[in-house]
Scaffold this motif. Sequence first.
Motif, PDB file in Angstrom:
ATOM      1  N   LEU A  20       0.834  -1.190   0.000  1.00 10.46           N
ATOM      2  CA  LEU A  20       0.000   0.000   0.000  1.00 10.46           C
ATOM      3  C   LEU A  20       0.877   1.251   0.000  1.00 10.46           C
ATOM      4  CD1 LEU A  20      -2.692  -0.959   2.681  1.00 10.46           C
ATOM      5  CD2 LEU A  20      -2.646  -1.501   0.242  1.00 10.46           C
ATOM      6  N   SER A  21       0.387   2.272  -0.684  1.00 13.50           N
ATOM      7  CA  SER A  21       1.068   3.563  -0.691  1.00 13.50           C
ATOM      8  C   SER A  21       0.070   4.647  -0.311  1.00 13.50           C
ATOM      9  CB  SER A  21       1.636   3.877  -2.075  1.00 13.50           C
ATOM     10  OG  SER A  21       2.563   2.918  -2.479  1.00 13.50           O
ATOM     11  N   CYS A  22       0.576   5.704   0.294  1.00 13.20           N
ATOM     12  CA  CYS A  22      -0.269   6.844   0.653  1.00 13.20           C
ATOM     13  C   CYS A  22       0.556   8.109   0.472  1.00 13.20           C
ATOM     14  CB  CYS A  22      -0.768   6.724   2.075  1.00 13.20           C
ATOM     15  SG  CYS A  22      -1.616   8.197   2.686  1.00 13.20           S
ATOM     16  N   ALA A  23       0.112   8.957  -0.433  1.00 10.84           N
ATOM     17  CA  ALA A  23       0.820  10.200  -0.719  1.00 10.84           C
ATOM     18  C   ALA A  23       0.035  11.390  -0.201  1.00 10.84           C
ATOM     19  CB  ALA A  23       1.041  10.340  -2.218  1.00 10.84           C
ATOM     20  N   ALA A  24       0.727  12.255   0.526  1.00 10.02           N
ATOM     21  CA  ALA A  24       0.118  13.477   1.036  1.00 10.02           C
ATOM     22  C   ALA A  24       0.450  14.639   0.115  1.00 10.02           C
ATOM     23  CB  ALA A  24       0.627  13.770   2.438  1.00 10.02           C
ATOM     24  N   SER A  25      -0.533  15.497  -0.107  1.00 15.73           N
ATOM     25  CA  SER A  25      -0.315  16.662  -0.965  1.00 15.73           C
ATOM     26  C   SER A  25      -1.098  17.849  -0.425  1.00 15.73           C
ATOM     27  CB  SER A  25      -0.749  16.358  -2.400  1.00 15.73           C
ATOM     28  OG  SER A  25      -2.131  16.076  -2.452  1.00 15.73           O
ATOM     29  N   GLY A  26      -0.691  19.041  -0.856  1.00 14.83           N
ATOM     30  CA  GLY A  26      -1.378  20.252  -0.421  1.00 14.83           C
ATOM     31  C   GLY A  26      -0.427  21.198   0.281  1.00 14.83           C
ATOM     32  N   SER A  27      -0.994  22.043   1.132  1.00 20.41           N
ATOM     33  CA  SER A  27      -0.217  23.072   1.828  1.00 20.41           C
ATOM     34  C   SER A  27       0.445  22.468   3.068  1.00 20.41           C
ATOM     35  CB  SER A  27      -1.127  24.226   2.225  1.00 20.41           C
ATOM     36  OG  SER A  27      -1.737  24.792   1.075  1.00 20.41           O
ATOM     37  N   ILE A  28       1.552  21.784   2.857  1.00 26.28           N
ATOM     38  CA  ILE A  28       2.228  21.035   3.921  1.00 26.28           C
ATOM     39  C   ILE A  28       3.541  21.703   4.286  1.00 26.28           C
ATOM     40  CG2 ILE A  28       3.318  18.847   4.507  1.00 26.28           C
ATOM     41  CD1 ILE A  28       1.341  17.505   2.536  1.00 26.28           C
ATOM     42  N   LEU A  29       3.682  22.026   5.575  1.00 27.24           N
ATOM     43  CA  LEU A  29       4.979  22.501   6.060  1.00 27.24           C
ATOM     44  C   LEU A  29       5.841  21.323   6.488  1.00 27.24           C
ATOM     45  CD1 LEU A  29       4.275  25.710   8.182  1.00 27.24           C
ATOM     46  CD2 LEU A  29       5.057  25.502   5.817  1.00 27.24           C
ATOM     47  N   SER A  30       5.249  20.402   7.231  1.00 28.44           N
ATOM     48  CA  SER A  30       5.974  19.203   7.628  1.00 28.44           C
ATOM     49  C   SER A  30       4.979  18.120   8.021  1.00 28.44           C
ATOM     50  CB  SER A  30       6.922  19.489   8.794  1.00 28.44           C
ATOM     51  OG  SER A  30       6.183  19.843   9.945  1.00 28.44           O
ATOM     52  N   ILE A  31       5.432  16.886   7.931  1.00 31.79           N
ATOM     53  CA  ILE A  31       4.611  15.742   8.323  1.00 31.79           C
ATOM     54  C   ILE A  31       5.262  15.051   9.496  1.00 31.79           C
ATOM     55  CG2 ILE A  31       3.545  13.583   7.599  1.00 31.79           C
ATOM     56  CD1 ILE A  31       3.585  14.576   4.747  1.00 31.79           C
ATOM     57  N   HIS A  32       4.526  14.881  10.547  1.00 31.97           N
ATOM     58  CA  HIS A  32       5.038  14.217  11.745  1.00 31.97           C
ATOM     59  C   HIS A  32       4.771  12.725  11.627  1.00 31.97           C
ATOM     60  CE1 HIS A  32       5.810  18.092  13.915  1.00 31.97           C
ATOM     61  NE2 HIS A  32       5.067  18.501  12.922  1.00 31.97           N
ATOM     62  N   ASP A  33       4.092  12.128  12.587  1.00 31.62           N
ATOM     63  CA  ASP A  33       3.827  10.694  12.510  1.00 31.62           C
ATOM     64  C   ASP A  33       2.912  10.357  11.347  1.00 31.62           C
ATOM     65  OD1 ASP A  33       3.744   9.800  16.079  1.00 31.62           O
ATOM     66  OD2 ASP A  33       5.318  10.623  14.781  1.00 31.62           O
ATOM     67  N   MET A  34       3.162   9.217  10.727  1.00 31.61           N
ATOM     68  CA  MET A  34       2.276   8.669   9.703  1.00 31.61           C
ATOM     69  C   MET A  34       1.938   7.241  10.089  1.00 31.61           C
ATOM     70  SD  MET A  34       4.056  10.095   6.193  1.00 31.61           S
ATOM     71  CE  MET A  34       2.533  10.196   5.234  1.00 31.61           C
ATOM     72  N   GLY A  35       0.820   6.748   9.588  1.00 30.55           N
ATOM     73  CA  GLY A  35       0.452   5.398   9.978  1.00 30.55           C
ATOM     74  C   GLY A  35      -0.644   4.803   9.125  1.00 30.55           C
ATOM     75  N   TRP A  36      -0.899   3.548   9.414  1.00 34.19           N
ATOM     76  CA  TRP A  36      -1.976   2.804   8.753  1.00 34.19           C
ATOM     77  C   TRP A  36      -2.905   2.214   9.811  1.00 34.19           C
ATOM     78  CZ3 TRP A  36      -2.677   2.820   3.573  1.00 34.19           C
ATOM     79  CH2 TRP A  36      -1.609   3.221   2.781  1.00 34.19           C
ATOM     80  N   TYR A  37      -4.182   2.313   9.541  1.00 35.68           N
ATOM     81  CA  TYR A  37      -5.218   1.720  10.368  1.00 35.68           C
ATOM     82  C   TYR A  37      -6.091   0.865   9.456  1.00 35.68           C
ATOM     83  CZ  TYR A  37      -3.968   5.066  14.025  1.00 35.68           C
ATOM     84  OH  TYR A  37      -3.292   5.774  14.989  1.00 35.68           O
ATOM     85  N   ARG A  38      -6.875  -0.017  10.060  1.00 33.47           N
ATOM     86  CA  ARG A  38      -7.781  -0.824   9.251  1.00 33.47           C
ATOM     87  C   ARG A  38      -9.098  -1.044   9.990  1.00 33.47           C
ATOM     88  NH1 ARG A  38      -4.560  -6.658   9.425  1.00 33.47           N
ATOM     89  NH2 ARG A  38      -5.029  -7.187  11.607  1.00 33.47           N
ATOM     90  N   GLN A  39     -10.124  -1.275   9.180  1.00 34.02           N
ATOM     91  CA  GLN A  39     -11.440  -1.539   9.756  1.00 34.02           C
ATOM     92  C   GLN A  39     -12.097  -2.663   8.978  1.00 34.02           C
ATOM     93  OE1 GLN A  39     -14.039   1.882  10.027  1.00 34.02           O
ATOM     94  NE2 GLN A  39     -15.266   0.905  11.608  1.00 34.02           N
ATOM     95  N   ALA A  40     -12.342  -3.752   9.681  1.00 35.56           N
ATOM     96  CA  ALA A  40     -13.038  -4.896   9.093  1.00 35.56           C
ATOM     97  C   ALA A  40     -14.540  -4.733   9.310  1.00 35.56           C
ATOM     98  CB  ALA A  40     -12.542  -6.184   9.721  1.00 35.56           C
ATOM     99  N   PRO A  41     -15.364  -5.396   8.504  1.00 31.08           N
ATOM    100  CA  PRO A  41     -16.816  -5.273   8.654  1.00 31.08           C
ATOM    101  C   PRO A  41     -17.261  -5.641  10.064  1.00 31.08           C
ATOM    102  CG  PRO A  41     -16.288  -6.347   6.592  1.00 31.08           C
ATOM    103  CD  PRO A  41     -14.999  -6.217   7.337  1.00 31.08           C
ATOM    104  N   GLY A  42     -18.056  -4.767  10.663  1.00 30.97           N
ATOM    105  CA  GLY A  42     -18.590  -5.023  11.983  1.00 30.97           C
ATOM    106  C   GLY A  42     -17.615  -4.815  13.121  1.00 30.97           C
ATOM    107  N   LYS A  43     -16.423  -4.310  12.803  1.00 27.83           N
ATOM    108  CA  LYS A  43     -15.416  -4.099  13.841  1.00 27.83           C
ATOM    109  C   LYS A  43     -14.989  -2.636  13.890  1.00 27.83           C
ATOM    110  CE  LYS A  43     -13.474  -8.764  13.847  1.00 27.83           C
ATOM    111  NZ  LYS A  43     -12.218  -9.565  13.799  1.00 27.83           N
ATOM    112  N   GLN A  44     -14.347  -2.271  14.993  1.00 24.15           N
ATOM    113  CA  GLN A  44     -13.845  -0.915  15.126  1.00 24.15           C
ATOM    114  C   GLN A  44     -12.536  -0.756  14.364  1.00 24.15           C
ATOM    115  OE1 GLN A  44     -13.571  -0.020  19.342  1.00 24.15           O
ATOM    116  NE2 GLN A  44     -15.656   0.773  19.361  1.00 24.15           N
ATOM    117  N   ARG A  45     -12.250   0.483  13.980  1.00 25.65           N
ATOM    118  CA  ARG A  45     -10.975   0.763  13.324  1.00 25.65           C
ATOM    119  C   ARG A  45      -9.844   0.500  14.313  1.00 25.65           C
ATOM    120  NH1 ARG A  45     -10.456   6.210   9.817  1.00 25.65           N
ATOM    121  NH2 ARG A  45     -12.412   5.278   9.087  1.00 25.65           N
TER     122      ARG A  45
END
Length: 120
Positions: A20-45
């Motif tokens: 998986l890839s995730c690209a951030a764009s826009g008015s960004i000065l800096s990016i601190h922590d980045m991460g991945w979360y997931r949510q399965a059907p019927g479950k919490q993220r």
Amino acid sequence: QVQLVESGGGLVQPGGSLRLSCAASGSILSIHDMGWYRQAPGKQRELVATITRIGNSNYADSVKGRFTISRDNAKNTVYLQMNSLKPEDTAVYYCNAVIQTGRFALSQYWGQGTQVTVSS
């Protein structure tokens, strides 16, 4: 405005791999922590993995040894290499980032999600 755009999801057989890839764009000065979360059907993220700007990472116990998070600060991009995938990894995966857009403007942003399905 800031956008996080994910890519790389899909259908894979048990034991297979996806990146998986995730690209951030826009008015960004800096990016601190980045991460991945997931949510399965019927479950919490739930948290999958996070990574600091200098590369310190943290993983959920369920993915340790199988998933690897990395980032390219020059490209404002975070990756999730997923190996030895199991049916229980099936979920919508969301990218998350803490981004500074101004001197006193620090906020958390989410991507739109990408579906990962592990099935034979």
